[in-house]
Design a protein around this motif. Structure first.
Motif, short mmCIF file in Angstrom:
data_model
loop_
_atom_site.label_atom_id
_atom_site.label_comp_id
_atom_site.label_asym_id
_atom_site.label_seq_id
_atom_site.Cartn_x
_atom_site.Cartn_y
_atom_site.Cartn_z
N UNK A 194 54.14 44.33 34.76
CA UNK A 194 53.27 43.20 34.46
C UNK A 194 51.98 43.29 35.27
N UNK A 195 52.09 43.74 36.54
CA UNK A 195 50.90 43.89 37.38
C UNK A 195 49.96 44.95 36.80
N UNK A 196 50.51 46.07 36.35
CA UNK A 196 49.68 47.10 35.73
C UNK A 196 48.94 46.55 34.52
N UNK A 197 49.64 45.78 33.72
CA UNK A 197 49.00 45.19 32.53
C UNK A 197 47.88 44.24 32.94
N UNK A 198 48.12 43.43 33.97
CA UNK A 198 47.09 42.49 34.42
C UNK A 198 45.86 43.24 34.93
N UNK A 199 46.08 44.39 35.58
CA UNK A 199 44.95 45.19 36.06
C UNK A 199 44.12 45.70 34.88
N UNK A 200 44.79 46.08 33.81
CA UNK A 200 44.08 46.51 32.61
C UNK A 200 43.28 45.37 32.01
N UNK A 201 43.89 44.20 31.91
CA UNK A 201 43.19 43.02 31.38
C UNK A 201 41.96 42.71 32.22
#
Length: 260
Positions: free
Chosen positions: A138-145
């Motif tokens: 989830x953290x990786x996804x938030x970094x992408x966002x």
């Protein structure tokens, strides 16, 4: 790499019938390294030796755009479209490493994009993004966002990860469920739609350089699909115009037309 002279010769022939020529290949940011040339020198020659047409680049790594090419991308948009499709894939350094994309980080990608388009007022910036790659948290996804929110993208090509036979990713642990990958992709697409809409709003009332793609339709230098309400514009034309909103669509109103 093909010799520059060969490419100029082909482009000269194509220019007899086409108002825009697209440069394409595999990993074209490395063009010329094997023959002592570069992509920027190729583009310079094409612009110098093949008049009238507009050139456009396909997918180029942002970190492989040198200073001269960056200058041309925000220079004369009638000769080189201010358009860069720069593959991103993820805004998480951890995911980029798992993908084997070791030649850039989220930070170096952002620095390159800001260096290229920092002062531009008319440009198209697109990217490919994969959601749900094995090990993506989830953290990786938030970094992408967050990275996408920060950068001036005008469109994104978003794909949920899907396994492919024979690829190294099949050996990675930490698989992400299809449901989660699709939900993350939907969030990224919604963000892309919002950025695309904001770009269109910012261009209303502005000048545009349109290549006619079919009767009544065209493509601007910054990759906007437009309607052409003026029926006198020829099927194989190109024109300078003004962008207007009309009946829920984006219209290009000609001010001058070039026949091809």
């Amino acid at each position: 790499s093909r010799a520059i002279g060969d490419i100029v010769h082909e482009a000269t022939a194509l220019a007899e019938a086409h108002p825009e020529i697209v440069l394409t290949g595999i990993h074209i940011g490395t063009y010329g390294r094997d023959i002592g040339e570069s992509l920027s020198r190729l583009v310079e020659r094409l612009i110098r030796d093949v008049p009238r047409v507009r050139f456009r680049l396909t997918s180029v790594e942002a970190t492989e755009v040198d200073e001269r090419l960056a200058e041309m991308l925000v220079g004369d948009s009638s000769r080189l479209a201010p358009h860069l499709h720069a593959p991103l894939q993820s805004g998480s350094d951890a995911v980029l490493r798992r993908m084997g994309r070791h030649w850039y980080t989220a930070g170096s990608y952002a620095e390159s994009v800001e260096r290229i388009f920092g002062s531009a007022t008319c440009f198209a910036l697109a990217a490919d993004v994969i959601s749900g790659f094995p090990g993506e948290t989830d953290l990786d996804h938030r970094e992408t966002v967050r990275l996408i929110e920060r950068l001036p993208f005008t469109s994104l090509h978003v794909f949920p990860y899907s396994p492919r036979p024979g690829t190294a990713a099949l050996r990675l642990r930490g698989g992400v469920s299809g449901t989660v990958a699709r939900a993350r992709a939907a969030e990224l697409r919604a963000l892309s739609d919002a950025k695309a809409a904001a770009h269109v709003r910012s261009r209303l009332g502005g000048q545009c350089d349109v290549v006619v793609t079919e009767r009544g339709k065209g493509l601007t230098e910054d990759y906007l699909s437009v309607a052409i309400p003026d029926s006198s514009v020829p099927r194989r034309g190109r024109f300078q115009g003004v962008l207007q909103s009309g009946n829920g669509r984006l219209d290009a109103i000609p001010t001058s037309v070039t026949h091809v």
